[in-house]
Design an enzyme around this catalytic site. Structure first.
Site, mmCIF file in Angstrom:
data_model
loop_
_atom_site.group_PDB
_atom_site.id
_atom_site.type_symbol
_atom_site.label_atom_id
_atom_site.label_comp_id
_atom_site.label_asym_id
_atom_site.label_seq_id
_atom_site.Cartn_x
_atom_site.Cartn_y
_atom_site.Cartn_z
ATOM 1 N N TYR A 162 3.492 4.150 0.144
ATOM 2 C CA TYR A 162 2.640 3.360 1.040
ATOM 3 C C TYR A 162 1.718 2.513 0.175
ATOM 4 O O TYR A 162 1.068 3.015 -0.748
ATOM 5 C CB TYR A 162 1.835 4.306 1.918
ATOM 6 C CG TYR A 162 1.068 3.672 3.056
ATOM 7 C CD1 TYR A 162 1.630 3.588 4.329
ATOM 8 C CD2 TYR A 162 -0.225 3.196 2.874
ATOM 9 C CE1 TYR A 162 0.916 3.030 5.385
ATOM 10 C CE2 TYR A 162 -0.942 2.643 3.921
ATOM 11 C CZ TYR A 162 -0.373 2.571 5.183
ATOM 12 O OH TYR A 162 -1.083 2.026 6.223
ATOM 13 N N LYS A 163 1.663 1.219 0.482
ATOM 14 C CA LYS A 163 0.830 0.274 -0.271
ATOM 15 C C LYS A 163 -0.360 -0.113 0.591
ATOM 16 O O LYS A 163 -0.192 -0.652 1.684
ATOM 17 C CB LYS A 163 1.655 -0.955 -0.651
ATOM 18 C CG LYS A 163 0.920 -1.978 -1.509
ATOM 19 C CD LYS A 163 1.794 -3.200 -1.766
ATOM 20 C CE LYS A 163 1.056 -4.247 -2.587
ATOM 21 N NZ LYS A 163 1.795 -5.526 -2.672
ATOM 22 N N CYS A 164 -1.573 0.141 0.078
ATOM 23 C CA CYS A 164 -2.768 0.101 0.912
ATOM 24 C C CYS A 164 -3.840 -0.823 0.332
ATOM 25 O O CYS A 164 -3.949 -0.981 -0.888
ATOM 26 C CB CYS A 164 -3.323 1.528 1.013
ATOM 27 S SG CYS A 164 -4.691 1.723 2.155
#
Length: 278
Positions: free
Chosen positions: A173-175
């Site tokens: 997941y890229k946040c």
């Protein structure tokens, strides 16, 4: 199925370069006095790949430039499969999924940008994210999901998007960085822990919206809160955009910054297998 080892450092952390910017890159090039032609864009992307990819655990590119940069990426090639709804000079308004990507054998992962809003389309975006994860799995590839929130209460929205879209269980997941990397590190870390608690999968931060000079401390604070590293573009190569040939500046400035950031994630990031085993 490809393992996250394919885009990670030996420590289990991530130091990855994003070079899949499209209209936004053209805007930045124009702001630095260039013509932003297709040829200029291609030269810049190839230069970034040539100079930075050997020092990165992963390298993100879109389909139009995959063949150009692939020879310069020794490992961790990530293909963006998002179709962007974006006007010239404006932010991305929405995205859809390229349902028939043509990843080369060198590609290890697919990536999808999702614009998250608290509106009547939330269920639609969950389904989009689920279809993306399934698409990547059908190719035997990793899935990197990148929700970017648009909401007046940005910090609440980041956590809510993580809770909602992380549930489809992408590989990674890229946040967004909490508080855009501003303010006390302890507060960034506290908010990163909230993101971490909402996610069932390993996660990294992006650099959009964070001042380049603030990014190293923002990465450290986020990693102290549970992040496993970063997948960033602007914080690494923006300072080289003004050069006609950015190669020397990339070697002198960007490589050094990438190596500095890699040391930070190795020291403070959570190895991906610890989160994946939770």
């Amino acid at each position: 199925m490809t393992s996250l080892h394919a885009i990670a450092r030996p420590t289990g952390t991530f130091a990855m370069v994003a070079m899949d910017q499209r209209e936004s890159l053209r805007t930045m090039l124009r702001e630095h006095g260039h013509d932003a032609s297709d040829a200029r864009v291609a030269r810049f992307k190839e230069a970034v790949a040539r100079e930075l990819a050997p020092h990165a655990s992963g390298f993100l590119i879109e389909a139009d430039h995959l063949e150009t940069v692939a020879p310069h990426v020794p490992h961790g090639l990530i293909l963006a499969v998002d179709v962007l709804d974006q006007e010239e000079g404006a932010a991305v308004e929405d995205t859809s999924l390229d349902a028939d990507p043509q990843p080369s054998e060198a590609v290890a992962a697919l990536k999808l940008l999702v614009i998250w809003r608290d509106d009547e389309r939330r269920a639609e975006r969950i389904e989009l994210s689920r279809r993306f994860v399934e698409l990547a799995a059908s190719h035997g590839l990793l899935s990197v999901l990148e929700p970017v929130v648009r909401h007046e209460d940005r910090e609440w929205a980041i956590v809510e998007a993580a809770r909602e879209l992380g549930a489809v269980r992408p590989s990674l997941y890229k946040c967004q960085v909490p508080r855009e990397g501003k303010g006390a590190q302890a507060e960034i870390t506290r908010r990163a822990r909230e993101i971490d608690a909402a996610l069932p999968v390993p996660w990294v931060v992006l650099s959009q919206g964070v001042a380049a000079d603030d990014f190293p401390l923002a990465v450290e604070a986020s990693c102290r809160g549970g992040a496993s590293g970063f997948l960033a573009g602007r914080a690494l190569w923006t300072a080289t955009l003004g050069a006609d040939d950015p190669s020397e500046l990339l070697r002198e400035r960007s490589v050094r910054r990438l190596q500095e950031l890699a040391e930070i994630v190795d020291a403070h990031g959570r190895p991906w297998w610890e989160k994946a085993a939770c």
